[in-house]
Motif scaffolding. Structure first.
Motif, PDB file in Angstrom:
ATOM      1  N   GLY A  32       0.819  -1.200   0.000  1.00 22.56           N
ATOM      2  CA  GLY A  32       0.000   0.000   0.000  1.00 22.56           C
ATOM      3  C   GLY A  32       0.851   1.247   0.000  1.00 22.56           C
ATOM      4  O   GLY A  32       2.056   1.210  -0.289  1.00 22.56           O
ATOM      5  N   SER A  33       0.231   2.358   0.341  1.00 23.79           N
ATOM      6  CA  SER A  33       0.931   3.633   0.302  1.00 23.79           C
ATOM      7  C   SER A  33       0.233   4.660   1.180  1.00 23.79           C
ATOM      8  O   SER A  33      -0.945   4.510   1.539  1.00 23.79           O
ATOM      9  CB  SER A  33       1.005   4.164  -1.134  1.00 23.79           C
ATOM     10  OG  SER A  33      -0.304   4.450  -1.632  1.00 23.79           O
ATOM     11  N   TYR A  34       0.992   5.696   1.526  1.00 24.82           N
ATOM     12  CA  TYR A  34       0.470   6.899   2.158  1.00 24.82           C
ATOM     13  C   TYR A  34       0.867   8.071   1.264  1.00 24.82           C
ATOM     14  O   TYR A  34       2.036   8.200   0.894  1.00 24.82           O
ATOM     15  CB  TYR A  34       1.082   7.108   3.543  1.00 24.82           C
ATOM     16  CG  TYR A  34       0.729   6.069   4.576  1.00 24.82           C
ATOM     17  CD1 TYR A  34      -0.306   6.277   5.486  1.00 24.82           C
ATOM     18  CD2 TYR A  34       1.457   4.885   4.663  1.00 24.82           C
ATOM     19  CE1 TYR A  34      -0.617   5.327   6.456  1.00 24.82           C
ATOM     20  CE2 TYR A  34       1.151   3.935   5.625  1.00 24.82           C
ATOM     21  CZ  TYR A  34       0.120   4.158   6.519  1.00 24.82           C
ATOM     22  OH  TYR A  34      -0.185   3.213   7.469  1.00 24.82           O
ATOM     23  N   GLN A  35      -0.107   8.897   0.942  1.00 18.86           N
ATOM     24  CA  GLN A  35       0.151  10.057   0.090  1.00 18.86           C
ATOM     25  C   GLN A  35      -0.396  11.303   0.769  1.00 18.86           C
ATOM     26  O   GLN A  35      -1.537  11.318   1.242  1.00 18.86           O
ATOM     27  CB  GLN A  35      -0.511   9.875  -1.277  1.00 18.86           C
ATOM     28  CG  GLN A  35      -0.283  11.032  -2.242  1.00 18.86           C
ATOM     29  CD  GLN A  35      -1.044  10.847  -3.554  1.00 18.86           C
ATOM     30  OE1 GLN A  35      -1.905   9.976  -3.653  1.00 18.86           O
ATOM     31  NE2 GLN A  35      -0.722  11.652  -4.545  1.00 18.86           N
ATOM     32  N   VAL A  36       0.422  12.347   0.826  1.00 13.27           N
ATOM     33  CA  VAL A  36       0.016  13.605   1.448  1.00 13.27           C
ATOM     34  C   VAL A  36       0.259  14.737   0.459  1.00 13.27           C
ATOM     35  O   VAL A  36       1.329  14.808  -0.155  1.00 13.27           O
ATOM     36  CB  VAL A  36       0.803  13.874   2.746  1.00 13.27           C
ATOM     37  CG1 VAL A  36       0.230  15.106   3.456  1.00 13.27           C
ATOM     38  CG2 VAL A  36       0.772  12.678   3.678  1.00 13.27           C
ATOM     39  N   TYR A  37      -0.733  15.612   0.308  1.00 12.65           N
ATOM     40  CA  TYR A  37      -0.544  16.787  -0.549  1.00 12.65           C
ATOM     41  C   TYR A  37      -1.362  17.946   0.006  1.00 12.65           C
ATOM     42  O   TYR A  37      -2.263  17.766   0.829  1.00 12.65           O
ATOM     43  CB  TYR A  37      -0.941  16.479  -1.995  1.00 12.65           C
ATOM     44  CG  TYR A  37      -2.287  15.830  -2.184  1.00 12.65           C
ATOM     45  CD1 TYR A  37      -3.468  16.568  -2.254  1.00 12.65           C
ATOM     46  CD2 TYR A  37      -2.387  14.432  -2.289  1.00 12.65           C
ATOM     47  CE1 TYR A  37      -4.696  15.959  -2.424  1.00 12.65           C
ATOM     48  CE2 TYR A  37      -3.622  13.820  -2.453  1.00 12.65           C
ATOM     49  CZ  TYR A  37      -4.768  14.584  -2.528  1.00 12.65           C
ATOM     50  OH  TYR A  37      -5.989  13.972  -2.692  1.00 12.65           O
ATOM     51  N   GLU A  38      -1.020  19.148  -0.431  1.00 10.15           N
ATOM     52  CA  GLU A  38      -1.699  20.345   0.053  1.00 10.15           C
ATOM     53  C   GLU A  38      -3.169  20.318  -0.325  1.00 10.15           C
ATOM     54  O   GLU A  38      -3.539  19.903  -1.425  1.00 10.15           O
ATOM     55  CB  GLU A  38      -1.044  21.597  -0.522  1.00 10.15           C
ATOM     56  CG  GLU A  38       0.336  21.877   0.029  1.00 10.15           C
ATOM     57  CD  GLU A  38       0.908  23.193  -0.489  1.00 10.15           C
ATOM     58  OE1 GLU A  38       0.217  23.850  -1.305  1.00 10.15           O
ATOM     59  OE2 GLU A  38       2.027  23.558  -0.085  1.00 10.15           O
ATOM     60  N   ASN A  39      -3.995  20.785   0.608  1.00  8.37           N
ATOM     61  CA  ASN A  39      -5.432  20.870   0.356  1.00  8.37           C
ATOM     62  C   ASN A  39      -5.954  22.061   1.143  1.00  8.37           C
ATOM     63  O   ASN A  39      -6.057  22.009   2.367  1.00  8.37           O
ATOM     64  CB  ASN A  39      -6.141  19.585   0.776  1.00  8.37           C
ATOM     65  CG  ASN A  39      -7.623  19.622   0.475  1.00  8.37           C
ATOM     66  OD1 ASN A  39      -8.030  19.713  -0.681  1.00  8.37           O
ATOM     67  ND2 ASN A  39      -8.442  19.564   1.516  1.00  8.37           N
ATOM     68  N   GLY A  40      -6.236  23.156   0.453  1.00 11.32           N
ATOM     69  CA  GLY A  40      -6.631  24.367   1.140  1.00 11.32           C
ATOM     70  C   GLY A  40      -5.502  24.887   2.006  1.00 11.32           C
ATOM     71  O   GLY A  40      -4.362  25.002   1.564  1.00 11.32           O
ATOM     72  N   THR A  41      -5.810  25.164   3.268  1.00 11.25           N
ATOM     73  CA  THR A  41      -4.783  25.641   4.189  1.00 11.25           C
ATOM     74  C   THR A  41      -4.089  24.502   4.924  1.00 11.25           C
ATOM     75  O   THR A  41      -3.203  24.743   5.748  1.00 11.25           O
ATOM     76  CB  THR A  41      -5.409  26.595   5.225  1.00 11.25           C
ATOM     77  OG1 THR A  41      -6.434  25.895   5.938  1.00 11.25           O
ATOM     78  CG2 THR A  41      -5.982  27.823   4.543  1.00 11.25           C
ATOM     79  N   GLY A  42      -4.501  23.272   4.631  1.00 12.09           N
ATOM     80  CA  GLY A  42      -3.903  22.115   5.286  1.00 12.09           C
ATOM     81  C   GLY A  42      -3.462  21.067   4.297  1.00 12.09           C
ATOM     82  O   GLY A  42      -2.922  21.378   3.239  1.00 12.09           O
ATOM     83  N   SER A  43      -3.712  19.813   4.634  1.00  9.44           N
ATOM     84  CA  SER A  43      -3.260  18.698   3.805  1.00  9.44           C
ATOM     85  C   SER A  43      -4.360  17.655   3.684  1.00  9.44           C
ATOM     86  O   SER A  43      -5.267  17.584   4.522  1.00  9.44           O
ATOM     87  CB  SER A  43      -2.016  18.036   4.419  1.00  9.44           C
ATOM     88  OG  SER A  43      -0.979  18.956   4.613  1.00  9.44           O
ATOM     89  N   ARG A  44      -4.249  16.860   2.643  1.00  3.17           N
ATOM     90  CA  ARG A  44      -5.111  15.684   2.485  1.00  3.17           C
ATOM     91  C   ARG A  44      -4.223  14.448   2.530  1.00  3.17           C
ATOM     92  O   ARG A  44      -3.211  14.364   1.817  1.00  3.17           O
ATOM     93  CB  ARG A  44      -5.904  15.751   1.189  1.00  3.17           C
ATOM     94  CG  ARG A  44      -6.818  14.539   0.947  1.00  3.17           C
ATOM     95  CD  ARG A  44      -7.963  14.889   0.019  1.00  3.17           C
ATOM     96  NE  ARG A  44      -8.920  15.798   0.688  1.00  3.17           N
ATOM     97  CZ  ARG A  44      -9.970  16.357   0.087  1.00  3.17           C
ATOM     98  NH1 ARG A  44     -10.200  16.116  -1.207  1.00  3.17           N
ATOM     99  NH2 ARG A  44     -10.790  17.138   0.759  1.00  3.17           N
TER     100      ARG A  44
END
Length: 224
Positions: free
Chosen positions: A172-184
């Motif tokens: 599997g994986s974990y993916q983090v990216y910017e979303n608004g003022t925070g992250s998704r």
């Protein structure tokens, strides 16, 4: 053993100035390369996928700080996608993901998480973790191998086949990216359990206690 292969060049040999040092150095270099152990083949580190698409209903759940969970059962196990929003920058979120030992206090079924390999300077960074979980009295031990690029907010993992495991496969994986003022944060997983394990336990391996794990990651990332 390689010295026998070197040409014997005497000081009176007419080609001595050309052969004595450059050629011998070449043979020494080749000998050193032949003596070096070869690294095992490793699959190329994949690029992160595009940002996940969510429905309007799922977007409402995310705004309410719920975790969107998609689970697809298969004959081999289950495929899972979990999505949540975090009020923290991506780097802080991926650092919380990689703090694996903190999950022991956050998820009741995880009894231990032991790091047996960590190479922070590798590209990508490498981490090997032994997990012990307990479900209705049954102990399950397995090992996962993580590769992570923290700058990209991207981590993949797979079952470490060189270790003893009580599950047949996991990836599997974990993916983090910017979303608004925070992250998704997007978690993806596919797991397969042995035939002796009941189907409900196969599903638990990827979805059971997952929300506790992700909530723990979010809380730690949001701490000031």
């Amino acid at each position: 053993m390689y010295s026998a292969l070197l040409p014997r060049v005497t000081p009176t040999h007419p080609l001595a100035p050309l052969l004595e040092y450059p050629l011998r150095r070449l043979f020494v270099a080749i000998s050193m390369l032949l003596a070096m152990p070869l690294s095992p083949a490793r699959a190329a580190f994949p690029d992160p996928p595009p940002a996940v698409e969510v429905s309007p209903e799922e977007e409402e759940d995310l705004l309410a700080r719920d975790i969107v969970l998609r689970v697809e059962d298969t004959e081999e196990g289950a495929n899972t996608v979990a999505i949540l929003d975090v009020a923290a920058p991506p780097r802080k979120v991926i650092d919380s993901v990689m703090d694996v030992t903190a999950r022991v206090d956050e998820v009741g079924s995880i009894k231990s998480a032991s790091v047996y390999h960590h190479e922070p300077t590798a590209i990508p960074e490498e981490l090997g973790v032994q997990w012990e979980i307990r479900v209705v009295g049954k102990k399950i031990v397995f090992h996962t191998w993580y590769e992570v690029d923290r700058d990209l907010g991207w981590c993949t993992y797979r079952l470490d086949a060189e270790q003893e495991n009580d599950v047949k496969s996991a990836a599997g994986s974990y993916q983090v990216y910017e979303n608004g003022t925070g992250s998704r944060l997007v978690y993806r997983s596919a797991a397969e359990a042995g035939t002796s394990v009941p189907s409900w336990l196969k599903r638990w391996l990827v979805s059971g206690s997952l929300k506790d794990q992700l909530k723990g990651i979010r809380e730690r990332a949001e701490q000031t």
